[in-house]
Each structure stands twice: as C-alpha cells, then as structure tokens.
Design a protein around this motif. Structure first.
Motif, PDB file in Angstrom:
ATOM      1  N   PRO A 209     -38.611 -48.161  38.714  1.00  0.00           N
ATOM      2  CA  PRO A 209     -37.212 -48.507  38.916  1.00  0.00           C
ATOM      3  C   PRO A 209     -36.252 -47.469  38.339  1.00  0.00           C
ATOM      4  N   ILE A 210     -35.078 -47.503  38.821  1.00  0.00           N
ATOM      5  CA  ILE A 210     -33.887 -46.854  38.273  1.00  0.00           C
ATOM      6  C   ILE A 210     -34.089 -45.346  38.125  1.00  0.00           C
ATOM      7  N   PHE A 211     -34.412 -44.853  36.924  1.00  0.00           N
ATOM      8  CA  PHE A 211     -34.382 -43.403  36.713  1.00  0.00           C
ATOM      9  C   PHE A 211     -35.715 -42.725  36.991  1.00  0.00           C
TER      10      PHE A 211
ATOM     11  N   SER B   3     -37.651 -47.282  33.001  1.00  0.00           N
ATOM     12  CA  SER B   3     -36.245 -47.297  33.399  1.00  0.00           C
ATOM     13  C   SER B   3     -35.427 -46.459  32.431  1.00  0.00           C
ATOM     14  N   ILE B  13     -32.464 -48.595  30.366  1.00  0.00           N
ATOM     15  CA  ILE B  13     -31.718 -49.718  30.946  1.00  0.00           C
ATOM     16  C   ILE B  13     -32.676 -50.901  31.094  1.00  0.00           C
ATOM     17  N   PHE B  14     -32.217 -52.083  30.730  1.00  0.00           N
ATOM     18  CA  PHE B  14     -33.084 -53.251  30.927  1.00  0.00           C
ATOM     19  C   PHE B  14     -32.285 -54.410  31.527  1.00  0.00           C
ATOM     20  N   GLY B  15     -33.005 -55.394  32.008  1.00  0.00           N
ATOM     21  CA  GLY B  15     -32.359 -56.615  32.466  1.00  0.00           C
ATOM     22  C   GLY B  15     -32.514 -56.876  33.949  1.00  0.00           C
ATOM     23  N   GLU B  16     -32.366 -58.152  34.295  1.00  0.00           N
ATOM     24  CA  GLU B  16     -32.383 -58.575  35.687  1.00  0.00           C
ATOM     25  C   GLU B  16     -31.044 -59.257  35.995  1.00  0.00           C
ATOM     26  N   PRO B  20     -31.310 -63.639  31.422  1.00  0.00           N
ATOM     27  CA  PRO B  20     -30.352 -63.938  30.350  1.00  0.00           C
ATOM     28  C   PRO B  20     -29.314 -62.837  30.123  1.00  0.00           C
ATOM     29  N   ALA B  21     -29.734 -61.574  30.209  1.00  0.00           N
ATOM     30  CA  ALA B  21     -28.801 -60.498  29.896  1.00  0.00           C
ATOM     31  C   ALA B  21     -29.305 -59.190  30.466  1.00  0.00           C
ATOM     32  N   ARG B  85     -24.218 -60.345  28.683  1.00  0.00           N
ATOM     33  CA  ARG B  85     -24.794 -61.616  29.130  1.00  0.00           C
ATOM     34  C   ARG B  85     -24.538 -61.834  30.617  1.00  0.00           C
ATOM     35  N   ASP B 119     -38.832 -60.714  39.582  1.00  0.00           N
ATOM     36  CA  ASP B 119     -37.683 -61.625  39.556  1.00  0.00           C
ATOM     37  C   ASP B 119     -36.786 -61.213  40.723  1.00  0.00           C
ATOM     38  N   HIS B 125     -34.086 -56.486  38.735  1.00  0.00           N
ATOM     39  CA  HIS B 125     -33.822 -55.247  38.001  1.00  0.00           C
ATOM     40  C   HIS B 125     -33.230 -54.170  38.913  1.00  0.00           C
ATOM     41  N   LEU B 130     -27.046 -53.674  37.284  1.00  0.00           N
ATOM     42  CA  LEU B 130     -27.589 -52.844  36.201  1.00  0.00           C
ATOM     43  C   LEU B 130     -26.733 -51.606  35.940  1.00  0.00           C
TER      44      LEU B 130
ATOM     45  N   GLU D  27     -41.365 -50.906  28.031  1.00  0.00           N
ATOM     46  CA  GLU D  27     -41.418 -50.513  29.447  1.00  0.00           C
ATOM     47  C   GLU D  27     -42.871 -50.310  29.864  1.00  0.00           C
ATOM     48  N   LEU D  67     -34.597 -61.103  26.426  1.00  0.00           N
ATOM     49  CA  LEU D  67     -33.439 -60.941  27.308  1.00  0.00           C
ATOM     50  C   LEU D  67     -33.811 -60.534  28.720  1.00  0.00           C
ATOM     51  N   SER D  68     -34.993 -59.978  28.891  1.00  0.00           N
ATOM     52  CA  SER D  68     -35.345 -59.464  30.218  1.00  0.00           C
ATOM     53  C   SER D  68     -36.848 -59.295  30.321  1.00  0.00           C
ATOM     54  N   PHE D  71     -39.989 -63.760  33.913  1.00  0.00           N
ATOM     55  CA  PHE D  71     -39.453 -64.589  34.990  1.00  0.00           C
ATOM     56  C   PHE D  71     -40.438 -65.722  35.231  1.00  0.00           C
ATOM     57  N   PRO D  79     -38.541 -53.747  32.238  1.00  0.00           N
ATOM     58  CA  PRO D  79     -38.492 -53.620  30.779  1.00  0.00           C
ATOM     59  C   PRO D  79     -38.296 -54.982  30.100  1.00  0.00           C
TER      60      PRO D  79
END
Lengths: 339, 339, 339, 339
Positions: A209-211, B3, B13-16, B20-21, B85, B119, B125, B130, D27, D67-68, D71, D79
């Motif tokens: 993902p991403i980068f 990421s 970078i993290f999160g979906e 939650p965040a 969040r 997810d 993600h 993001l 990650e 936080l991530s 799921f 991550p």
C-alpha cells in the motif's frame, strides 16, 4: 549517496564511464537458476551501439565478466557481481567538462555535489554507459521471470512528435522516425521520444500500500535510467481528460477469473497488481549531447562561455533505451514476485 | 507490505477509513523546531471537504492529536506520532465491497492480497482519507523548510481537458472548471486533472545518483497519493517533442552563481538539484467512485454483476489533492535537505 | 538474502572462496579524500596469512583492484568497487562438503537454504576469505576517520583461557598464546579467543534511539565476521555482577567538557555516544576446520558419517581477525559520523 | 534518527515516558490472523510492575488501544498501530535532569544530540517504559509464531553473581535472588543479571549471509532494549575457552533429519538457522537509577555536582526485562520466517 535499489532483489550499480570498469551486484536472486548466457549477451547487444539510426560511433564489446554468484552454471544464492571493462575510451574529448559543464548533463550538479572531486570524463557515474550493467542484471531477471510465465516487452511509441507505425525495424523505428533522427544528426542536434512497456503474467495481489506499491517501485527505478523525465501508468496523463465512467475499468469474469474489460489502470489498483498487464510509458528527453554550439559557464573564470561538445554521441537514445526500460522493469517485477 | 518511505526522514502512515483512527509517525524530524500548530491546522483544512466544487459531504474535523515527539512546543528529536479519530463513518454504505468490488478502486486487489481479510469499508487503508495524516506530516515539513528558505507550492493546471486560467478561487479552480465538475456531479460521474508543483530554494547538489536521485524519491512518494497515475519533471512528456538544442537549458552566471536560462530540466540534472526550482506535474485520475451504474463481478456467486456506489464521494478530487501533493513534496524535500 | 549493511555508508560484500573473485562495493564514501594505497595494502597484509602462529598455508597476495570511485587518486563520490582475484585455490580439497557437511561450518545450512545450489567449495560465500574485502573497505574508512581524529584499535584479550600479557608480538600474541595455538595445531585441533576494540575520538551525540543506536549498528555489523559468537560493550557481561553504584560512570568536568570517570558504559548511553571511547569485546570461536576426525552426516546416503577435513586451515583465527574487527568497526564509525 | 527495525516485519516505536502516550506501528504482519487479546494483555502484564522483587511503585494499566490493522478481530494486512496512554506520571520528580544528568542514563547524550531540546522527563524516549509497546508487538508475533509451531521462551540465568536455581517464582527468581534484590533496594542501590532465551521450531535455512544473518538481526534488535550491554549465541564467550573439537557440534541423523548432538552454535551456522533451538544470552546492567548520592555535572553552572535520584525505580529490571527479550526475539523470528 547510493546507487542501489530493491528490497528482496537489491541492485547496486558502480563505475564511471572512463574509469577502469563498470558493473553491478545483484543480491537476493533466487538460487538454482541456470541462466542462458548467450541470451544474456544477445539482450545486452540490443543496448549496444550497432548501427541504429543516430547511435554513437563508440563501440565496445561490453561483455560482462561474472565474478560471483554462479556455480556450475547456476545461481548459487549469493550476490551476483559482474564487471564490464572500459576499453574504448577517448578521455581527451572530455577534458574540460568540470570547467565548462554541458547543458542538460549532470556535469555541473556533480561538480557541486562533490565539490569538484567528480570524475567528469564522459559524465562519469552519470553516463548512459552505466545502463550496460543494468541490462546485464535485467537480462538475468527477464530470464527468471520467463521461467515463471512473466514477460517484459517495451516498444517505441513516438520519436519527437511522430507516432511510430507498425512497420518497425529491429530497433523499433519506422522509416519516418529514422529520417527524423538522421536529420537531427546532420543538424548537430538530437531528438527524444516515448517508450511503452508492458509486464504480462504477474499474478493479482503483488505490491504494497501507499508508498511501497507497484507504481512507486517502478517509478523509483525507471527514473534511474538517464534521460528519463516522465512516467505514466495505464491511461496516465490522457486519463485525466476522461470521465470517471470512461476511465474506470469494468470488471467481468473470464475463464473463471475476474478481469477488467479495459486497462486504463495499467494493471495496478491501489498500488497492487490486478492481474492485467502492467503498462507504463516513459518520456525520454532528447540527448543532451549535441554538436551545436551551446551557452554554458566557465567555472574557473566565473563568466559565461560557449561550448561545442566533441566526443561520440547518440542523436537519439530512444532505441538503445528500449532494452534498458525492459531490464529495469524486469528487476522491479522480480523484486515484487519474490515478496 | 509497508506504508512508509524516506531515509533521513521516515514517514509511516497507518489506519483504515472506517477503523478507530488514522495517523502517522515521522522519524528523523530535526529537534528544536517549534511548529505553529494553527498553521498546521490551516494547512490540513485545505485538504478537508469544505465546499469545494464536487467535494464529498463527509465532513470530519480531522484534528490530529500529537502523541509524541513534541516537548514544550518544540520537536524533541524523537518520532512524532499523531492520530486522527474516525468519527463520521457510515460503514453500512460499504457493506458489500468485498463481494462486489468497485471498478477503479483497490477493493479487488486488496481482497486478493489479503485473501479476503482486508477491511473493505470505505476502501480501508487505500482510502483517500489516509491523505489526512500525510498532510499533517507535510505541514510540519513545510514549516521547517520555510525556516530554511525552501517553499513548496502546487497549483491546478487542468480539470479534464480545460486549462485553468489565472482567475482562480481559493481552491485553485476557475469558473469553467467549477462548471465541469458540477456537471459531472449532476451526471453521477467524475473528472480528474493535472497538478503542478514547484519546490523553490533548494541548494544545488542535493540528491544521489541513479536510483536514489530527486526524481526517484519524489516519484516514489507522490505515487503514494491515491489516484495519481503519472508524473513528469520539467518539460517531461512534451520535452520529448523538442530538439535537444531546445530542451537543453543554457547556463549563465547570475548574481555570481551559475543558473539556467530555462528550466526544462525541472531543476534536476543527473538526479541532483541544480539550484533552479524543482518542478513536476502530476496526473490525477477521475475519482473512481461514481454514482452511475457500473459493471463489476460478484465474487461470491462468481458471476458478473452491476453496482451502484452509495456513500459520499468527490466528483473531482483534484482541489483536495492540491495540499496533499505539497505535503508529500515537502516531506521528500526535507529528507533530501537532511542528507 | 543480502550481504550488505549501512545507512549513509553502505557496504556490500560479494564472492565465493573458490570462485573467480571476491570484492566489495562501498556507497556513500565522502568525495575528495585521497587514500594512501600503501597503507591500505599494509592494513590488508595484517589480515593475510604470513607466519602468524597457526595460520593457514594458503597464501594469496590479495591485492585489490579498484574498479570505480577513485579519480586522480581521490574518492569521487561514487560507489567504490574493488575486486580481489582468487588465484591459489585447491578446490579438490573440498570436493564433498555438500554431501558431508563440516561441523561448525555453514555447509549444511547453505545447502538447505539454496536447496543444494550453493558453491560449497571452501565454504563459498561463508568463507573467512570474504573478510579480505571487508579489510579493504575498512582500511579506507580507517584512513578517513584518522583524518577526522577518530582512531580504531583492536587487541587480543585472550586465547582459549589464557589472558594475553603486555609482551605481545606483532600479531597481538604473547609466548604462552603462541604455545597454546601451536599445541592445538599439532593435535589437529583449534582454539579461539576474545578481541577487544576501542574507537576513540567520536564526538558526543552520535547514534539513534532504540533500534538504531551505536550498539545495534556495531553488533549487526560485527556478527558479519565469520566465527564471531558474542559481543559486549563496556563492562558487558561482567557488569551484571556489579552494583548499580559501581557500574554507573560518574560524570565530571574535564577541560571544560563533561566526561565520565570510568567507562563501564563503553562510551554509549541510550544508544548514543557520550564522548568516551566506544569499547567492546568480541568472542571468536575456535576455528571449526580441524584435522581431527569428526562426526557428520552423509546427505546422499542419509546416514551418519565421519569426516577428516583436508585443505589448509588456521589453528587459531584470532590474530587474523584482529584487523577485521577494526575494519568493520571503522565502517560503522564512519557511517555514524556521516549522519 | 530512527526507532524502527525489520525488513518483512517492520516495528516502529514512538513516545516519551511523560508525554501523552507511547505506542508502536507494526508493518507487514500477516493478514487474516486472529490474535487472542486476553493473551496479549496477559503477556504485557508480565512486563508491568506488579510486585516483583525490587519493581518500581509506578503502576500503570498499560492497556494498549489498537487503532488500525485489525478488522473483525483479525489482522487485515495493513499497519497495526497501538497506543498506550501515560496516566500515572510524576514529572516533577525529573525536573532538572537536563541540567544534572543521571549517571548511566541517556540524559546527557540525548541533551547533546538534540542540543537541549530533548524531553528529559523520566528519560523521555530512552525510558524503559518504551518496552511496553515492544511487548504489545511481540505478543502478537509470539502468538502468530505459536500457530506456526515456533516458541520463544526466556529465563533468568543469574542475578548479580548468583546463578538462579530451578526453584523459581513466577517472575523467574529464586529465594536467594529475591534476597539480593531486596538488599540492593534497601541500600538505595541496584543489581543486574543475565537472561537466556531460546527460539524453538524454526526450520533450517532461515537467515542471510554475512551482515544480514540471524545473529546480526537478533543482536541489532535486542540492543534496542534499554540496559542491555551484551549478547552471545550458543556457547558464546565461554566457547572461546573450548577446543574446536569440543565446540563443534557433531551432526547425526535423527528421525530422518540431520541434527546436531550439542548446540554450541546456538542453532546458527553461517548466519543461517540449522534447525536446532536458537539460543542466546543477554547481559542486563544494574538499573542506573539508584537512590544513593552520585556524582554528576551541572550543565548550567558548568561544574561538578552531586545528585540524588528521586522518582520510582526498579532495584532490578531483570524480571521485567524477561518478557521484553521474548517479545523482541519473537519479532525478529517472525521477520525471518516471513522471508
């Protein structure tokens, strides 16, 4: 300051155009693979100067000597190092490039970066000659990929503003393109073009993902080819002129697998392969070395100067860049496949 | 699977989208710098949906909480972690995207990559959401760069096939562009565009050869922005239509320093900055989320299906992508500057 | 699968003991430095077999050929590649090591890793011979460090259970140690020992937190030396027997700078240099190659077997490992200094 | 400046002891794994202060918020970020550590590195508190490894100069060890010890040559644990006192597989696992925070000073370091397994 890339398959390039040798080290290549060295040589010959329209008169055999990583004809799981000697150098042609840098070249920036310690002869480490070891490494990667059903093929889309027709010679040029290049050469000038490349046979789900996705890795590596100034995947820049409903690739089942009906995404969604061919186009600028007089600066006298570049140059580097794009794409594809 | 990117300045970078965040960790940021948090918030607001033509109705405050790396208002040399969040989620809109993947999105490829464990809600993600932590990180980098005399500014070149005139609103659009976007929105469709970015004030000599130069690093990072499908530096693709004598930038002395008279190289020669503005253009595809019915597949029933995307979407992501391009460019520029 | 390390200064080692050549590539070495090549050769000679007690009869000149990165006698900022040819190989001595692996060696594990494709001759890539290019690279780093006031010096603490006295020969051994080694050699056996190393002159504040500090980097690199099985910094394992009040190094001002009165921390607090000498000790196991009959397995017949190792070996590798420890420590110290 | 490690599994740690929160990002964790969060909590409790002999009175629940990356109870391939709030801080205890640095701590070196911008409260980012997120990450890795038949177990070898007997309490201590620790505590002093760890169930053939092998990776990561000053694999330092014929592990067939009869190599030959348990020992220094008066410097007044450390500290950190060693070893083992 580094000349390497890759995660599972690491490629390191070394050497200066007019130093003793150039070469590469490949770490992480799968063990137990028997490369066909004649095919490696043939692939490297595609990059060599050998009568393409506008190619330099500098002719080198460029046969690599493999120093490590092969045992009884097979890769043995250790770093593969190969060197190519620099035999046919005419360094006197480049005597003052650290004083009067060539426009469009890295002479000035390397001078600044190294505070004048750079090997300026023939562009040193920034020379297009460094693409020879890239091709050696890429030739190995291509052969391994082929054994896994993955093919990498590039072709020329355009030379200057001319779209290449189907009637191509062995270097990817058509008659009009050869004419454009020859006229540029006569005028002491140069032209560039656009190369398209497709990687077929990669399974769905490769990339991160991403980068750290497929576009990220391919672009990072492809800009390692001298003279490349742009890259676009799938519909790329022209895709920005489409409506979303046109640019989106509809899904459909084919032979029991989900595929896309078009390939505007260039085989990549969210940085991850979708099983369609990974396609991208690369902008290759006109060769900066031209015979015409150019305006430069004299760094010793600290004043403006003019420059006529001697030496042997390509009026168009695009045909020789073709296998280099394939080589670098193959190295990235193998890195992805090994994840 | 990663990421993150960067050498001296690492960004993770993290999160979906519907977890939650979301957030980021910045390693290597110089110690002792006092960021103006109001300016950080203002920069992040440029990315937020707030009445741009065609922007989503999903509205979140997106205020980051900084968890580490700041002490008494100044960076303290340790990783800077920040979280945002996810409050305003309507996950039911996305209930079946792992069964019927959206064309142009990463639903299918993530499903394949994770064998169905992804997810999928709102793209997970791979969601454009993001880019909020990217903007937080980039806002810090921009401020630090400004303290060093380096500026990063992006603007919109075109929306669909329309070139933006000088008469722009605060989101970088002109009247015709707003009209194009609004019409696309009404039609349940979407449009893309091209963004141009310039980094000014970088000294000559930054960057590394071959695979680790300025183009390599910028492209690797910029393709981390969702919907980006192409990048070109300086004259880029159009430079391939010029003669070498036109595309080469002549050198000349100005105020005692060698500069170039034009900037077709986009401030980069041989992967190294030449002291001119680093300029590049980015192709942003039309938003893949459209209201129009689309053809997809049903992965459960293993047959073709049709899909109408609910949820809240942008008919054009380009205005909101503008600060994201600046943010990512600033992160790369700071990484280079710290070398 | 990788044979490289380093962030600012990257070192890649390649080659097999009985292949065409071994060598290294050094990326990131500062430009403009003029190494004294006679001193490089002299340093490498300290590693070569030349009459140390118990050293192998395999004698090679081991003169490296520098292929790139030097221009007019100075480093030019590009990767420094060097190769050392393998001339004095007696490969027939190693004919069956992929069938009957040597205890204590990597024959079996490499065989497993590469599914039998490894170059087993003389241990291949795992051979102690690969320390020659480490010494070349380290010799350059040491010279550069010296120009910055940083010195790296190692000495032998012990051979087997004997503590080395001050009365040492040029190889770091005393009379009793030589006797121990010679007796081991006569018995067809081998001995190991402990090496101590100090890096002096590093400024306070180098290193990074947690996973990227001075101990992390040094240990990662030092375990790259074959036969190393332990490392401790400052008071190390014996420090665990002290009270906190004894092991803590009191601070005091000296010449206007805060120093420590003792150096149980080995110059490192929280992964960061404190300005005192960085000191560490390295456990070098007894050479696994011994003439005595040993129990092994026959991988073809899948049954137990016995083995008598022929070939030329060191009854004690410690004296020859001394410059290797200095070399690797110098490479890490330079990497830190370039941060 | 970085607080991360790992190739396939990347771990990043952030936070300061007295900032808002500490945490980690993981990650590359395999998708589709359902961790047992009660077991995660139980593992983290082993690290928490809860009545071990000599443990600090600072008591925090240390429950991580994920936080991530999760799921529906399973890892989703992205991550994994987790944060632990800092609730029970008594920052006033640490008011002047940037003026009068504590001996044996990183106060002085961080001050130098950040030119005084560091968050000195409680040691900031260098605090042992940062091992809490390591344990969270390691708990996930341990569970995944268990699902693959790999176990990671550490035990205490010695406290000060006392060898731990088999009659251990739940914290790994015996009666004599508890007595030693309690006496140290009464005296306002501290003690250290040695921890042994074994990773069982790893297949033969994991790891990489030279600088990227199992010892290299484990040592790099283990030195990320505060207070660790030494590591040895297998027979380690004591192996240097053996003859080669004693230290070599003889091979033999067992259940159709080649194994070693002893394990002086600690399960690693040439940087690669040999299928035997990977064993190593770690030196943990006596806690530097002691109540006794110590000599330090006053960086403001630039003169010598004395210091009595207030705050809450461990008279012996070894029992609480036990799960941390397991956690970090598990993270490295998983990184290796994912290769």
């Amino acid at each position: 300051m580094s000349s390497s890339f890759g995660k599972n398959l690491k490629v390191t390039i070394f050497g200066e155009s007019h130093g003793p040798a150039i070469g590469c080290v490949l770490e992480g290549f799968p063990a137990g693979f028997a490369p066909d060295m004649d095919k490696v040589t043939a692939f490297m010959q595609r990059r060599a100067s050998r009568g393409q329209a506008g190619a330099t008169a500098r002719s080198e055999e460029d046969l690599p000597e493999v120093l490590s990583g092969l045992f009884e004809g097979k890769t043995c799981g250790t770093p593969i190092a190969a060197v190519i000697r620099n035999n046919n150098t005419q360094s006197q042609d480049y005597a003052n490039l650290n004083v009067c840098p060539r426009p469009g070249h890295a002479d000035l920036t390397w001078n600044a970066k190294t505070k004048g310690a750079n090997d300026y002869r023939g562009g040193g480490h920034a020379s297009g000659r460094l693409t020879a070891p890239m091709c050696f490494a890429g030739a190995l990667a291509k052969q391994y990929l082929e054994s896994q059903g993955v093919a990498v093929n590039a072709s020329i889309c355009s030379i200057k503003d001319h779209q290449i027709s189907d009637n191509q010679d062995e270097f990817g040029l058509d008659e009009e393109a050869r004419k454009i290049i020859e006229e540029a050469q006569k005028a002491g000038d140069s032209v560039g073009g656009i190369i398209e490349c497709a990687i077929t046979g990669l399974p769905m789900g490769l990339g991160s993902p991403i980068f750290d996705g497929v576009e990220n890795k391919l672009s990072q590596a492809i800009f390692g080819i001298p003279a490349v100034k742009g890259i676009e995947f799938g519909s790329g820049f022209s895709g920005t002129k489409l409506m979303g409903s046109q640019n989106n690739d509809a899904f459909a089942y084919k032979n029991g697998k989900p595929v896309t009906k078009t390939n505007n995404a260039g085989g990549i969604l969210g940085g991850i392969t979708n099983g369609m061919p990974v396609t991208f186009r690369v902008a290759v600028k006109p060769t900066p070395s031209i015979a015409k007089e150019q305006q430069t600066v004299d760094l010793d006298k600290k004043k403006d100067a003019s420059l006529e570049i001697k030496g042997r140059h390509d009026a168009c580097i695009v045909p020789r860049a073709l296998p280099v794009v394939e080589a670098v794409a193959a190295l990235v594809a193998l890195d992805l496949l090994l994840d």
